[in-house]
Motif scaffolding. Sequence first.
Motif, PDB file in Angstrom:
ATOM      1  N   THR A  39       0.863  -1.187   0.000  1.00 23.30           N
ATOM      2  CA  THR A  39       0.000   0.000   0.000  1.00 23.30           C
ATOM      3  C   THR A  39       0.901   1.239   0.000  1.00 23.30           C
ATOM      4  OG1 THR A  39      -0.055   0.199   2.403  1.00 23.30           O
ATOM      5  CG2 THR A  39      -1.752  -1.219   1.372  1.00 23.30           C
ATOM      6  N   ASN A  40       0.315   2.378  -0.272  1.00 17.12           N
ATOM      7  CA  ASN A  40       1.088   3.626  -0.226  1.00 17.12           C
ATOM      8  C   ASN A  40       1.659   3.848   1.175  1.00 17.12           C
ATOM      9  OD1 ASN A  40       0.863   4.354  -2.929  1.00 17.12           O
ATOM     10  ND2 ASN A  40      -1.125   5.308  -2.596  1.00 17.12           N
ATOM     11  N   LYS A  41       0.884   3.483   2.181  1.00 17.53           N
ATOM     12  CA  LYS A  41       1.336   3.599   3.577  1.00 17.53           C
ATOM     13  C   LYS A  41       2.557   2.692   3.810  1.00 17.53           C
ATOM     14  CE  LYS A  41      -0.743   3.240   8.155  1.00 17.53           C
ATOM     15  NZ  LYS A  41      -1.940   2.840   8.891  1.00 17.53           N
ATOM     16  N   ILE A  67       8.340   1.848   4.648  1.00 11.03           N
ATOM     17  CA  ILE A  67       9.542   1.060   4.327  1.00 11.03           C
ATOM     18  C   ILE A  67      10.606   1.947   3.687  1.00 11.03           C
ATOM     19  CG2 ILE A  67      10.438  -0.929   3.072  1.00 11.03           C
ATOM     20  CD1 ILE A  67       7.517  -2.100   3.283  1.00 11.03           C
ATOM     21  N   ALA A  68      10.192   2.875   2.835  1.00 13.45           N
ATOM     22  CA  ALA A  68      11.147   3.809   2.221  1.00 13.45           C
ATOM     23  C   ALA A  68      11.855   4.621   3.302  1.00 13.45           C
ATOM     24  CB  ALA A  68      10.423   4.726   1.238  1.00 13.45           C
ATOM     25  N   ALA A  69      11.102   5.096   4.289  1.00 10.94           N
ATOM     26  CA  ALA A  69      11.694   5.869   5.386  1.00 10.94           C
ATOM     27  C   ALA A  69      12.704   5.007   6.153  1.00 10.94           C
ATOM     28  CB  ALA A  69      10.608   6.390   6.320  1.00 10.94           C
ATOM     29  N   ASP A 117      15.755   5.184   4.427  1.00  6.77           N
ATOM     30  CA  ASP A 117      16.165   6.569   4.188  1.00  6.77           C
ATOM     31  C   ASP A 117      16.085   6.910   2.693  1.00  6.77           C
ATOM     32  OD1 ASP A 117      16.742   8.894   5.436  1.00  6.77           O
ATOM     33  OD2 ASP A 117      18.907   8.556   5.601  1.00  6.77           O
ATOM     34  N   MET A 118      14.987   6.469   2.072  1.00  9.73           N
ATOM     35  CA  MET A 118      14.745   6.700   0.649  1.00  9.73           C
ATOM     36  C   MET A 118      13.417   7.444   0.494  1.00  9.73           C
ATOM     37  SD  MET A 118      15.306   2.788  -0.697  1.00  9.73           S
ATOM     38  CE  MET A 118      15.900   2.974  -2.354  1.00  9.73           C
ATOM     39  N   THR A 119      13.204   7.985  -0.680  1.00  2.00           N
ATOM     40  CA  THR A 119      11.881   8.528  -0.974  1.00  2.00           C
ATOM     41  C   THR A 119      11.007   7.351  -1.421  1.00  2.00           C
ATOM     42  OG1 THR A 119      12.255   8.884  -3.334  1.00  2.00           O
ATOM     43  CG2 THR A 119      12.918  10.690  -1.825  1.00  2.00           C
ATOM     44  N   PRO A 120       9.698   7.495  -1.309  1.00  2.00           N
ATOM     45  CA  PRO A 120       8.825   6.432  -1.818  1.00  2.00           C
ATOM     46  C   PRO A 120       9.091   6.107  -3.290  1.00  2.00           C
ATOM     47  CG  PRO A 120       7.572   7.879  -0.402  1.00  2.00           C
ATOM     48  CD  PRO A 120       8.936   8.516  -0.583  1.00  2.00           C
ATOM     49  N   ARG A 174       7.518  -4.384   7.820  1.00  2.00           N
ATOM     50  CA  ARG A 174       7.038  -5.149   6.665  1.00  2.00           C
ATOM     51  C   ARG A 174       5.646  -4.674   6.223  1.00  2.00           C
ATOM     52  NH1 ARG A 174       6.042  -7.874  11.259  1.00  2.00           N
ATOM     53  NH2 ARG A 174       4.271  -9.299  11.442  1.00  2.00           N
ATOM     54  N   PRO A 175       5.268  -4.992   4.979  1.00  2.00           N
ATOM     55  CA  PRO A 175       3.945  -4.605   4.484  1.00  2.00           C
ATOM     56  C   PRO A 175       2.823  -5.218   5.328  1.00  2.00           C
ATOM     57  CG  PRO A 175       5.336  -5.353   2.679  1.00  2.00           C
ATOM     58  CD  PRO A 175       6.072  -5.664   3.953  1.00  2.00           C
ATOM     59  N   GLU A 176       1.719  -4.524   5.417  1.00  2.00           N
ATOM     60  CA  GLU A 176       0.560  -5.031   6.162  1.00  2.00           C
ATOM     61  C   GLU A 176       0.124  -6.392   5.631  1.00  2.00           C
ATOM     62  OE1 GLU A 176      -1.010  -3.838   8.938  1.00  2.00           O
ATOM     63  OE2 GLU A 176       0.657  -2.410   8.982  1.00  2.00           O
ATOM     64  N   ASP A 177       0.232  -6.580   4.324  1.00  2.00           N
ATOM     65  CA  ASP A 177      -0.151  -7.849   3.707  1.00  2.00           C
ATOM     66  C   ASP A 177       0.670  -9.004   4.296  1.00  2.00           C
ATOM     67  OD1 ASP A 177      -1.785  -9.252   1.951  1.00  2.00           O
ATOM     68  OD2 ASP A 177      -0.484  -8.946   0.216  1.00  2.00           O
ATOM     69  N   CYS A 178       1.944  -8.757   4.537  1.00  2.00           N
ATOM     70  CA  CYS A 178       2.810  -9.774   5.151  1.00  2.00           C
ATOM     71  C   CYS A 178       2.454  -9.966   6.618  1.00  2.00           C
ATOM     72  CB  CYS A 178       4.277  -9.365   5.051  1.00  2.00           C
ATOM     73  SG  CYS A 178       4.899  -9.217   3.370  1.00  2.00           S
ATOM     74  N   ALA A 179       2.221  -8.860   7.316  1.00  2.00           N
ATOM     75  CA  ALA A 179       1.928  -8.928   8.749  1.00  2.00           C
ATOM     76  C   ALA A 179       0.664  -9.738   9.018  1.00  2.00           C
ATOM     77  CB  ALA A 179       1.801  -7.523   9.329  1.00  2.00           C
ATOM     78  N   GLY A 180      -0.305  -9.661   8.117  1.00  2.00           N
ATOM     79  CA  GLY A 180      -1.560 -10.379   8.323  1.00  2.00           C
ATOM     80  C   GLY A 180      -1.602 -11.778   7.735  1.00  2.00           C
ATOM     81  N   PHE A 181      -0.633 -12.095   6.895  1.00  2.00           N
ATOM     82  CA  PHE A 181      -0.636 -13.388   6.202  1.00  2.00           C
ATOM     83  C   PHE A 181      -0.513 -14.531   7.201  1.00  2.00           C
ATOM     84  CE2 PHE A 181       0.986 -16.866   3.663  1.00  2.00           C
ATOM     85  CZ  PHE A 181       0.204 -16.756   2.529  1.00  2.00           C
TER      86      PHE A 181
END
Length: 166
Positions: free
Chosen positions: A66-68, A73-75, A78-81, A121-128
Amino acid sequence: MQVNLRSFKQKVRHNQKAFKRYLGKIEKNPPRHLDKIAEQIDAEVWQEVDCLSCANCCKSMTPTFTNKDIKRIAAHFDMTPNEFKEKWLEFDKEAGDWVNVKQPCQFLNLQNHMCSIYEVRPEDCAGFPHLKKKKMVEYIHVHQQNIEYCPATYKMVEKMMERGLK
């Protein structure tokens, strides 16, 4: 408990169609208290399946970012999205989602099956694998897909069938 991927894949080949058909019936006519039953089965499944001995999801699937997720993860790096997306993701036009460019996941350590970005990690991974999502019936299509990738999902369906849930 250790997951033997070779044995798991053989079971999937043998039972996948029947399990998907079974879940289709559950979706059309869910048993009473399905969400409560799923919670009980979830607890049993995690006593029998050790994700760190498997990591098949990270090896053969991609989460949606997701954009969130991308900003978080980019932060972390230390990267931009946009830099993060350029380096590691591609846009799946058909699904309308940001996904990994490669598999296995670039953040998976293949030696110990640990995620290098576990904390962010992405929310998708956290909920899997989403075994005990409220309104389980709304996730049946996800479980039908995940049977072939996730021993925990496979075990959940196996336990549902053993209990005679119809």
